[in-house]
Every structure is written in structure tokens, then in C-alpha cells.
Enzyme design. Structure first.
Site, short mmCIF file in Angstrom:
data_model
loop_
_atom_site.label_atom_id
_atom_site.label_comp_id
_atom_site.label_asym_id
_atom_site.label_seq_id
_atom_site.Cartn_x
_atom_site.Cartn_y
_atom_site.Cartn_z
N THR A 176 5.42 -3.85 -2.21
CA THR A 176 5.32 -4.73 -1.37
C THR A 176 5.67 -5.20 0.06
O THR A 176 4.92 -4.71 1.28
CB THR A 176 5.06 -6.07 -1.74
OG1 THR A 176 4.49 -6.21 -3.01
CG2 THR A 176 4.22 -7.43 -1.30
N GLU B 277 -2.23 -0.98 -3.94
CA GLU B 277 -2.52 -1.48 -5.52
C GLU B 277 -3.90 -0.15 -5.29
O GLU B 277 -4.67 -0.53 -6.38
CB GLU B 277 -2.89 -2.04 -6.12
CG GLU B 277 -1.62 -3.54 -5.59
CD GLU B 277 -0.98 -3.39 -6.71
OE1 GLU B 277 -0.66 -2.06 -8.02
OE2 GLU B 277 -0.15 -3.51 -7.52
#
Length: 721
Positions: free
Chosen positions: A47, A232
């Protein structure tokens, strides 16, 4: 778009957002030009990398914020990404960061005319869609088949298939000869469009169709979004891949972040091939691996890696960390699920609740933990699902039990009388309630009175009368069972009720249609009643315990709570201590062994192994694994086998609860054995865990399995020379 500025010189000042990045992370952030696939292992800071990369595109490369599109899979992930980007760069607030479905809705509203849709279309959720489908097929499909039909339509849209396309590959179960899937799909879509609505699948399907059929719209989107980033990516389905493919024109920048070892959502339509074949789909792709883990100790990483390395379909990476080795990973071999709950409770006696999580493969496993922890006053929270006694199928069964204990319970009657469906609608229930005055408040007696007046203005309609009669027959059987000799255990009575009422068969069909575990939850409910007498008094004692167990009041809430959560729901979470429980064949890896179904293999087994990897890597400091020698199934103990994943972990990496013992006399190492399911093999090791003799067998197929000697069905054989 302005020409981007060159990146900072290597010996020039380093932007603040690049500070603290490791070499691989920095390389990923600074990469430009060709498509980029960032293989980000668990806990490797993905992230931070993707948000820092957006900041770099804004601050150093000169990208206007409106030219950047970042796509996440959940609202929570998208919001976290937005917050981080805003902290890195003031211009970050203008970057489009959305989920795939939110982007699809934005796109279709912006180009409503080109897509042939009304700009103010309504989006249906799953329940709305199911209701519309029921109307579309005009009641020709039963409720259970209706859900299966809805699931198949959703999968068709995931794969960008319309009713007129070849739908034969969608093998999600037999809908029955009376159902023409393509026709039902067509009728549903017609109703959906007539209502001016889209469902979730349409948001992606219609977006792909729009970009594929309208080159001018596709060109506008490609020109606007000069950088497209996806988080993702291992969770993407075919429609999401097609959408990404349409947005990329080989002149804009494409970056995907993901981890093939964490692809665990195939049941939602995710396709592992999307990330495995990324370089083939987008020629010239650069692959950068983020392998330094910042979360877990090296002992935890080693165990997780050794298991997932057995998968063949992976791009490969080796996680490492500079963190200390930490305590060894422990394996506790326990007697049953109650002992498993006690083991976890004893470990939690240190008071470290907030940082601890108990992970399980299936929801039904939470019951033993919830019950014991409530009894002991251990604060807990159940994440991602209803607490055990709040689940639909459990509440259905409890409604019958509550009505048997208290025939005046109106709420219990309203729920139980038409579960499963018996044609007893709201009007019929009101007719029963109106008759309770003449029955002294006893609703079962009132139902009998209303049934006796079937066909009259004050009674039940004929169809409802039959349904009420069937319901009363079940309740009468329950009452008689509770009046038998006191030695009868309540679990026998409850199992009889689940069978006679049709609830067991109903939820068995639901499980087959929806890939759920509701039947196992009913099994756990039976297990929870084994300690109570099969009498009215025993039933009342059990129900009182349920009410106490269901309350959320806890005087120790300020000290924090231990988390109960399925392994699937832990993506993106981390804990200081993780208990990974139920490591037995049939549970983890999951397959319905008690129903005689084939064991998992191939793609399914590899996904189960990835799920183990995900669960294990949620732990920062300590990982404890548990397996049982036996489990109760519908009140009866059944021997279970240790998960094959445990045999994939080198012995030196595990500290097993129980001391080593001489080889079991029946099966010494080197002896030849035969197993009914696995075939011939040879014993490779014998030991004792918690005083229980255990053996490991390597079968001719190459599989290694562990067995408790006492409960194994192995036969010792002599091979022909």
C-alpha cells in the site's frame, strides 16, 4: 498532457515521500515506461508503494491529478489509499481512486447515452436482484434453485457473457431440467432494463461493452487516464481484466500490484490467471518483487513459505525479514474442538486479547470458542459474519426450540412456521394469532384451531392449512421426544427436529447451491446441546445459555477483545498473535469429507494452501497452529486426520505440544500400510503428541499425511517382492 519532468538525479535531493523505502520499493516507485507488475509479498508494504508511486507521478513526473486512475477492490482499501495519497501530495485529493464497481458506475453515468442507459439508473443489491429474478421467472424455480440461478447469472457477468452467448462453461450446479438458464437470464435482464436498473455485475459488464463497442469513448478514456494503477490484482475477475485491457493503449502507463500467493477468492469469480499471465497480456511488462517482510518474525515466514512453495501455479518469491526470529511456531494436537477452545483460552490468560486473533476456515468453528469464552468472561468480537447464534440457519432452528419450550412465543412462531417454506404466509400467521385467545395464548393450540377452520373466512386457506398441519406434526414430535426418559440427551432430540422439520435438507441444498457451510453450523448447534438432558427443563437451560451467549454486554470491554475471524476475512489485517485452528483434512484444506465427497486437489488444493499462507502471515510475533484428533459431527465423535499442510512443514520448524515417544508398536517406521482413500504407502515417522501416538505416512502418490494411531483406518500390509 504536459511533458513529464525528468526524475530527480541520483545524487540530488531525495523527495520526502521516497524516504525509508527499501531498494525494491524505490525501484517500483521510480519505474516508468513499460507496464509494471509489482509482486508484493505479504507484509511487504504494497500500500505504501502504490500510494508513493501516485505521489511520485504527481510531484516528480508532472502528471495532472485528473489523469491518474487508481482502482482498489474494497471501499476501505480505496479510502485508505486516498488518505495516504493526500498526505503525500496536495494534488492527491483530485486523483480518481475508486473500486472497480464505483468506477463502472461513474463511467456508465458519464456516457449513459452511448451505453444506452438512463443516467439516473438504480443499482440493485443482491437481495433486490433476487426479488426481481423471482418475478422474472414467475415462480417456476424454487427458492433454493433461485439463489443458484442468481449466482450463475452473476458468474456469467463476471465472464462478460450475455444471455445469447455460449453459457455451457458455467457449471455451478444442476438447475434442473425445467430451467432453461439462458432464457431465465434473458428474462431477468429484460426486467432489469425495464426497471431502469443495473446489478453489480452489470456495472462491469456494461462498462466493458461500452468501451469495446464505442472506439471514440475508449479513446477518450485512454487519453484522459495517462496512468492506471490497480491494487490487489490477484483478486480480479475476467470482466475486470477486460476493463483494464480496454483502458490501456500502450502509450499510457499501467501498473498492477498483487500477490499470486494471496489469491483466495475464486468462489467470488477471481481468476488467478490474470496475474500469472499479466506479462503475456501486456507485452514488455517489468516484474519487480517486494520480498522484504516488515510484519512477521522469520520463524512465521519460514513456515508460511514452506507450505505455499508446494503450489505449482505461482510466479515465485521468497519472503525474508530483518526482524528477530521470534518464538518458534507451535502446533497443539488436541482431543476435540472443546479442548481446542480451552487451549486458546489458556493461552489468552496472559491478558493479551487485543492483539490476538483466532482464525478458522469455516464459520461453524466459532461456536466452541464463543461458548467457552462467554462462560469464562473472555471478551471477544466476531468479525466478518454474524455471531454463531445470530446466523440465519441457527436462528431458524432456535425458533423451533423456543416454541417447544414456550408455545406462547409469537416471534418464534412467526419465524418457524414457514421455515422451510410451507406456503404459510403473513395472512395465515395473522389467522393463527387471532385464534390464540380461544387457546389460552398457546400458539400451537391456536394453529390447530385455525387449521380446523381451513377454507372458512376466519380460518386458513387450503394450502396454508396443509402447511400448518405439517408444522404442527413436527412440533408434536418434538414435544413427545422431550417427554421421553430423562437419559435421552438433548442433541438426539435436536437432530430429530432438524431432520423432521426439513431444515437439514433445506440448508444442505442451500450449501450445494451457494457454496456455504450452513449445514455444518446446524451440526455445531447439535454439538452445543450434548451436555443437556433431552427434557423440557434441559431445553430451557440450553436456551437460557444461548441468550447469555448472544449478549454483547461485557464488563471487561475496556481491556480489549480477542478477534474471532475466518481466514478469508483476514486479508489486510495483522495481529501480534494468531491461532490458526482446525488444521484437519476436510476442514483446512476444506472438503465435505463427511458427505463422502472427493478430496480437494489441483486448483482447489492450491487455493486452500494459499489461504493457509494468508492466515499464517497475519501474525506479527507468534503463530500457534491447532488440530484435533476427533470432532463432533451432529453430536457424534468422528476421527479426523491432521491437515496435509502440517506434513509440508519441516519438523525442525515446529514445536509440537507433547514429547517424542518410541514408535507405535502397530506401525513402526518403514512398515508398509494401505489406506482406503490414499492407497499404499510407508510409515516414515512415529511420535507422541499430548500422549497420543501419531504416525506419518508417505503414500505412493507422493502425498504425506499424519494420523492418530488410535483413530486411523490404516491397514498394515506386506508388499510383493
Amino acid at each position: 498532457m504536459p511533458t513529464p519532468e525528468p526524475p530527480p538525479a541520483a545524487d540530488g535531493p531525495c523527495p520526502a515521500y521516497l524516504a525509508g523505502l527499501n531498494e525494491a520499493q524505490r525501484e517500483a516507485v521510480l519505474h516508468e515506461g513499460s507496464p509494471l507488475l509489482i509482486l508484493a509479498g505479504a507484509g511487504s508494504g504494497k500500500t505504501r508503494v502504490i500510494t508513493t508511486k501516485i505521489a511520485h507521478l504527481l510531484e516528480a513526473r508532472g502528471y495532472p491529478p485528473e489523469s491518474i486512475l487508481a482502482v482498489a477492490f474494497t471501499n476501505k482499501a480505496a479510502e485508505e489509499m486516498r488518505e495516504r495519497v493526500r498526505r503525500f501530495s496536495p494534488a492527491g485529493a483530485q486523483v480518481m481512486i475508486k473500486t472497480f464497481h464505483a468506477f463502472g458506475a461513474w463511467l456508465l453515468r458519464r456516457y449513459a447515452e452511448a451505453s444506452g442507459l438512463a443516467r439516473d439508473f438504480t443499482i440493485y443489491d443482491d437481495e433486490d436482484s433476487l426479488s426481481l429474478l423471482r418475478v422474472a421467472v414467475e415462480g417456476r424455480v424454487g427458492r433454493d434453485r433461485l439463489r443458484e440461478l442468481s449466482a450463475r447469472i452473476a458468474r456469467a457477468k463476471d465472464r462478460c457473457l450475455a444471455p445469447k452467448d455460449d453459457l455451457s462453461a458455467l457449471s455451478l450446479g444442476d438447475l434442473g431440467a425445467e430451467v432453461d438458464f439462458a432464457e431465465a437470464y434473458r428474462l431477468y435482464q429484460e426486467r432489469l432494463r425495464a426497471a431502469g436498473c443495473l446489478d453489480f455485475g452489470d456495472l462491469l459488464l456494461e462498462s466493458v461493452r461500452l468501451l469495446a463497442s464505442r472506439p471514440e469513448v475508449r479513446a477518450q478514456l485512454q487519453s484522459r487516464f495517462r496512468a492506471v494503477l490497480v491494487d490487489e490484482y490477484q483478486d480480479s475477475n475476467h470482466a475486470q481484466f477486460r476493463l483494464l485491457e480496454q483502458l490501456y493503449d500502450r502509450t499510457n502507463y499501467l501498473c498492477a500490484v498483487g500477490d499470486e500467493d494471496q489469491s483466495i477468492y475464486s468462489f467470488r469469480g477471481a481468476e488467478l490467471d490474470n496475474i500469472l499471465n499479466f506479462a503475456g497480456h501486456f507485452p514488455g511488462t517489468r516484474v519487480i518483487r517486494l520480498e522484504q517482510n516488515y510484519r512477521s518474525s522469520s520463524n512465521i515466514l519460514e513456515v508460511a513459505t514452506r507450505v505455499v512453495e508446494h503450489n505449482r501455479r505461482r510466479l515465485g518469491k521468497t519472503l525474508w525479514t530483518r526482524r528477530p526470529a521470534g518464538p518458534p511456531v507451535e502446533l497443539a494436537v488436541l482431543e476435540d474442538q472443546e479442548a481446542e477452545a480451552r487451549f486458546c483460552a489458556e493461552a489468552l490468560a496472559d491478558g493479551e486479547l487485543e492483539g490476538s486473533a483466532i482464525l478458522y476456515r469455516m464459520n461453524f468453528q466459532s461456536r466452541a470458542f464463543e461458548t467457552l469464552f462467554t462462560r469464562l468472561g473472555i471478551p471477544f468480537r466476531v468479525v466478518g459474519t454474524a455471531r454463531f447464534y445470530e446466523r440465519e440457519e441457527v436462528k431458524d432452528a432456535l425458533a423451533y426450540l423456543a416454541l417447544a419450550a414456550n408455545p406462547c412465543d409469537e416471534i418464534a412462531l412467526r419465524r418457524a412456521v414457514n421455515r422451510p417454506r410451507r406456503g404459510v404466509g403473513a395472512r395465515s400467521v395473522e389467522a393463527v394469532l387471532s385464534a390464540r385467545g380461544g387457546a389460552g395464548g398457546d400458539l400451537l393450540a391456536a394453529a390447530a384451531l385455525a387449521g380446523a377452520k381451513s377454507g372458512t373466512d376466519v380460518g386458513l386457506r387450503a394450502g396454508a392449512g396443509k402447511g400448518v398441519a405439517a408444522f404442527l406434526q413436527v412440533m408434536q414430535g418434538m414435544r413427545e421426544a422431550l417427554g421421553r426418559e430423562p437419559s435421552t440427551s438433548l442433541d438426539r432430540v435436536v437432530l430429530e427436529l432438524l431432520t423432521d422439520s426439513g431444515l437439514l435438507a433445506h440448508y444442505r441444498e442451500r450449501d450445494a447451491a451457494e457454496d456455504t457451510d450452513k449445514q455444518r453450523n446446524l451440526s455445531e448447534l447439535v454439538n452445543a446441546t450434548t451436555e443437556f438432558a433431552g427434557t423440557r427443563e434441559g431445553l430451557s437451560q440450553f436456551l437460557e445459555g444461548v441468550m447469555l451467549n448472544s449478549t454483547d454486554e461485557n464488563p471487561f470491554a475496556r481491556t480489549g477483545k480477542v478477534t474471532l475471524i475466518t481466514a478469508h476475512n483476514t486479508k489486510g489485517l495483522e495481529f501480534d498473535r494468531v491461532f490458526l485452528t482446525g488444521l484437519e483434512e476436510g476442514i483446512f484444506p476444506h472438503y465435505a469429507s463427511t458427505a463422502g465427497e472427493a478430496q480437494v486437489s489441483g486448483e482447489e488444493l492450491e487455493e486452500e494452501r494459499r489461504l493457509f499462507y494468508v492466515g499464517a502471515t497475519r501474525a506479527r510475533e507468534q503463530l500457534l497452529l491447532t488440530c484435533c484428533r476427533r470432532r463432533r459431527v451432529f453430536g457424534t465423535f468422528q476421527a479426523v486426520e491432521a491437515s496435509r499442510f502440517l506434513s509440508e512443514i519441516p519438523e525442525e520448524l515446529l514445536r509440537v505440544r507433547g514429547r517424542e515417544a518410541p514408535p507405535a508398536e502397530r506401525f513402526p517406521p518403514g512398515c508398509q500400510v494401505y489406506h482406503e482413500d490414499y492407497g499404499p504407502g510407508v510409515v516414515t515417522r512415529a511420535w507422541s503428541a499430548e500422549g497420543q501416538p501419531m504416525i506419518a505416512v508417505r503414500f505412493d502418490s507422493g502425498r504425506i499425511a499424519r494420523f492418530p494411531v488410535k483413530y486411523s483406518t490404516l491397514e498394515r500390509v506386506a508388499r510383493d517382492p
